[in-house]
Design an enzyme around this catalytic site. Sequence first.
Site: not given
Length: 294
Positions: A23, A113, A115, A119, A152
């Site tokens: 994401k 990072a 991203l 998760s 997340d």
Amino acid sequence: MPARSKPAPGGVGRELHARAFAKINLSLRVLGTRPDGYHELRTVFQSLALHDTLRFRAASPERFDISSDDPACPTDATNLVWRAADAVWKAAGRSGAPRGVSVRIIKRIPMQAGLGGGSSDAAAAMRALAVWWRVDVPHDRLRAMAAALGADVPYFFDGGTALGVERGDLLYPLIDAPAAWATVVVPPFGVSTADAYAWFDGDRREGERPAPDQNDLEAPVTARHPDIGRIARALARAGAFHAAMSGSGSAVFGLFKSRSQASAAARALARRGRSIVVARTLDRAGYARLARPT
């Protein structure tokens, strides 16, 4: 009451695959600190076609283990996949630790990072292991289990474009953003989420204010890692209609209208030590189709 379950499938050679998609945060506003110590957020998530792959195979009846092609990926109980497996196992009303499965994580999402790789891996594991162990977990309970693993994690059950509030775990689906291509640039260092929020809190106490309409963590992280800001500016100069740090960093993304533009930006920003990926965005329907365990 425990979730309904059937006998766990077995048999040498049985295998299940699940994709765990990355994401980016199209925006991330930090509104304050909650009584529980977490930060109050307002963020917009967006799925990318970049993904890890989790491969589940039958193991001996007493064995559960994790391996990865990335030596930096933890393979013990600190990995969220391990905790996800434990949660699904207990939801089935089974005693002891999870067993009978070997999980191989093929990493493509850079770690530390911003991203969401860890998760997303956890959510993919929960979906796949519910199938593997034939556990019928009600959707609301599955989301509660996911939120207990990390703020997340619940987002990765639906993907697409979504608004996250409170810790980022209370989700509202949004109309999917127009399709775009993302150039994701990861510098040769990671950023810990705890550090990013600590820097934000420290800068705020010293009177600094985040600029409007951006990731509120970007300024404090850039102050410690100037390359973040340089990458964001370079992506904007390369024609990105939106360029920002994702989450707590260190990845920076630029959104482009075409693959050719995104690829040209990737070539322009290539430097020793940087990892650069070009990936399309995923809408909710595409995410649901591609994230289904097979």
